[in-house]
Scaffold this motif. Structure first.
Motif, PDB file in Angstrom:
ATOM      1  N   VAL A   1       6.015  -5.424 -12.381  1.00  0.00           N
ATOM      2  CA  VAL A   1       6.532  -4.160 -12.903  1.00  0.00           C
ATOM      3  C   VAL A   1       6.949  -3.278 -11.736  1.00  0.00           C
ATOM      4  CG1 VAL A   1       6.035  -2.726 -14.906  1.00  0.00           C
ATOM      5  CG2 VAL A   1       4.243  -4.144 -14.008  1.00  0.00           C
ATOM      6  N   LYS A   2       7.949  -2.442 -11.952  1.00  0.00           N
ATOM      7  CA  LYS A   2       8.349  -1.441 -10.951  1.00  0.00           C
ATOM      8  C   LYS A   2       7.451  -0.227 -11.126  1.00  0.00           C
ATOM      9  CE  LYS A   2      12.412  -3.146  -9.416  1.00  0.00           C
ATOM     10  NZ  LYS A   2      12.564  -3.543  -8.058  1.00  0.00           N
ATOM     11  N   VAL A   3       6.831   0.208 -10.024  1.00  0.00           N
ATOM     12  CA  VAL A   3       5.928   1.367 -10.062  1.00  0.00           C
ATOM     13  C   VAL A   3       6.319   2.349  -8.959  1.00  0.00           C
ATOM     14  CG1 VAL A   3       3.997   0.037 -11.013  1.00  0.00           C
ATOM     15  CG2 VAL A   3       4.228   0.254  -8.542  1.00  0.00           C
TER      16      VAL A   3
ATOM     17  N   LYS B   1       8.557   0.456  -6.262  1.00  0.00           N
ATOM     18  CA  LYS B   1       8.245  -0.800  -5.579  1.00  0.00           C
ATOM     19  C   LYS B   1       7.708  -1.762  -6.619  1.00  0.00           C
ATOM     20  CE  LYS B   1       3.594   0.829  -4.430  1.00  0.00           C
ATOM     21  NZ  LYS B   1       2.633   1.101  -3.382  1.00  0.00           N
ATOM     22  N   ASN B   2       7.677  -3.046  -6.297  1.00  0.00           N
ATOM     23  CA  ASN B   2       7.171  -4.056  -7.228  1.00  0.00           C
ATOM     24  C   ASN B   2       5.657  -4.112  -7.169  1.00  0.00           C
ATOM     25  OD1 ASN B   2       9.660  -4.881  -8.183  1.00  0.00           O
ATOM     26  ND2 ASN B   2       9.908  -6.406  -6.568  1.00  0.00           N
ATOM     27  N   ALA B   3       5.043  -4.315  -8.326  1.00  0.00           N
ATOM     28  CA  ALA B   3       3.596  -4.481  -8.411  1.00  0.00           C
ATOM     29  C   ALA B   3       3.307  -5.608  -9.390  1.00  0.00           C
ATOM     30  CB  ALA B   3       2.937  -3.199  -8.886  1.00  0.00           C
TER      31      ALA B   3
ATOM     32  N   PRO C   1       0.826  -1.217   0.000  1.00  0.00           N
ATOM     33  CA  PRO C   1       0.000   0.000   0.000  1.00  0.00           C
ATOM     34  C   PRO C   1       0.858   1.263   0.000  1.00  0.00           C
ATOM     35  CG  PRO C   1      -0.155  -1.153   2.109  1.00  0.00           C
ATOM     36  CD  PRO C   1       0.672  -2.005   1.208  1.00  0.00           C
ATOM     37  N   GLY C   2       0.342   2.282  -0.696  1.00  0.00           N
ATOM     38  CA  GLY C   2       1.029   3.567  -0.722  1.00  0.00           C
ATOM     39  C   GLY C   2       0.733   4.329   0.561  1.00  0.00           C
TER      40      GLY C   2
ATOM     41  N   ASP D   1       4.709   0.222 -21.124  1.00  0.00           N
ATOM     42  CA  ASP D   1       5.362   0.163 -22.428  1.00  0.00           C
ATOM     43  C   ASP D   1       5.817  -1.282 -22.638  1.00  0.00           C
ATOM     44  OD1 ASP D   1       7.071   0.277 -24.628  1.00  0.00           O
ATOM     45  OD2 ASP D   1       7.811   2.265 -24.098  1.00  0.00           O
ATOM     46  N   THR D   2       5.210  -1.999 -23.593  1.00  0.00           N
ATOM     47  CA  THR D   2       5.514  -3.422 -23.793  1.00  0.00           C
ATOM     48  C   THR D   2       6.888  -3.645 -24.414  1.00  0.00           C
ATOM     49  OG1 THR D   2       4.424  -3.421 -25.960  1.00  0.00           O
ATOM     50  CG2 THR D   2       3.094  -4.056 -24.051  1.00  0.00           C
ATOM     51  N   ARG D   3       7.452  -2.630 -25.046  1.00  0.00           N
ATOM     52  CA  ARG D   3       8.766  -2.806 -25.682  1.00  0.00           C
ATOM     53  C   ARG D   3       9.867  -2.932 -24.646  1.00  0.00           C
ATOM     54  NH1 ARG D   3       7.830   2.470 -29.147  1.00  0.00           N
ATOM     55  NH2 ARG D   3       7.207   3.010 -27.050  1.00  0.00           N
ATOM     56  N   ILE D   4       9.728  -2.217 -23.511  1.00  0.00           N
ATOM     57  CA  ILE D   4      10.764  -2.253 -22.471  1.00  0.00           C
ATOM     58  C   ILE D   4      10.248  -2.802 -21.152  1.00  0.00           C
ATOM     59  CG2 ILE D   4      12.218  -0.451 -23.461  1.00  0.00           C
ATOM     60  CD1 ILE D   4      10.861   1.562 -21.644  1.00  0.00           C
ATOM     61  N   GLY D   5       8.920  -3.032 -21.070  1.00  0.00           N
ATOM     62  CA  GLY D   5       8.334  -3.611 -19.866  1.00  0.00           C
ATOM     63  C   GLY D   5       8.337  -2.689 -18.669  1.00  0.00           C
ATOM     64  N   GLU D   6       8.141  -1.391 -18.901  1.00  0.00           N
ATOM     65  CA  GLU D   6       8.195  -0.448 -17.791  1.00  0.00           C
ATOM     66  C   GLU D   6       6.899   0.344 -17.644  1.00  0.00           C
ATOM     67  OE1 GLU D   6      11.591   2.078 -18.142  1.00  0.00           O
ATOM     68  OE2 GLU D   6      13.001   0.425 -17.885  1.00  0.00           O
TER      69      GLU D   6
END
Length: 185
Positions: free
Chosen positions: A160-162, A150-152, A138-139, A175-180
């Motif tokens: 993904v890192k968010v 953090k990981n989500a 939680p934020g 972004d599916t090209r870099i996974g971010e």
């Protein structure tokens, strides 16, 4: 046939029976000797990159990739079922043919299936997808420090890192090209 002098990023050529996309290229004209083209090529099927040097003006066969728009329906355990949007035919594509794109694949998503010499060699996902976060810490109010992540886990199971302010249930763009992570929707 295409001349190596006409290389552009994204052009697909055929070498040794395989399709390669031009990632980078450089025309070199040394002071002494003939001009040549140095190219970085990505194998469309495996994703491996190679570097190749061609003589200036050399001709190479152009790879004709057929792109068909298809809709992802479901995973039946042995493969991923897609439906051709033109003739409504259903085909099964293996996880190996899809590659890393599996983690961004949502049901009913339209994608481009790449076909080379009547064989499916891969898929092209949209550049950006919107997904819902199903699990993250939680934020906390006031967590706005820049650059801290953090990981989500998203609905497909990918991680993904968010930023810290993103919570479970939020819809985000990836972004599916870099996974971010790009932003919240």
């Amino acid at each position: 046939m295409i001349s190596v002098n006409d290389f552009k990023t994204g052009v697909t050529i055929e070498l040794d029976g395989q399709a390669y996309a031009v990632v980078e290229f450089q025309h070199v004209k040394p002071g002494k000797g003939a001009a040549f083209v140095r190219a970085k090529l990505k194998n469309v099927k495996t994703g491996a990159t190679i570097e190749r040097t061609f003589r200036g003006g050399e001709k190479v066969p152009k790879a004709h990739l057929d792109r068909r728009e298809m809709q992802y329906l479901y995973n039946d355990g042995s493969g991923y079922i897609f439906m051709d949007n033109e003739n409504f035919e259903q085909i099964s594509i293996t996880a190996e043919q899809i590659g890393d794109g599996i983690k961004w694949l949502l049901e009913n998503m339209n994608i481009q299936v790449l076909i080379f010499q009547e064989n499916i060699i891969g898929i092209e996902l949209p550049n950006f997808v919107e997904m819902t976060i199903i699990d993250t810490e939680p934020g906390v109010k006031g967590d706005t420090a820049t650059g801290v992540t953090k990981n989500a886990t998203v609905e497909t199971g990918a991680t993904v890192k968010v930023p810290l302010f993103v919570n479970t249930g939020d819809k985000i763009r990836i972004d599916t090209r870099i996974g971010e992570y790009l932003d919240r929707v």
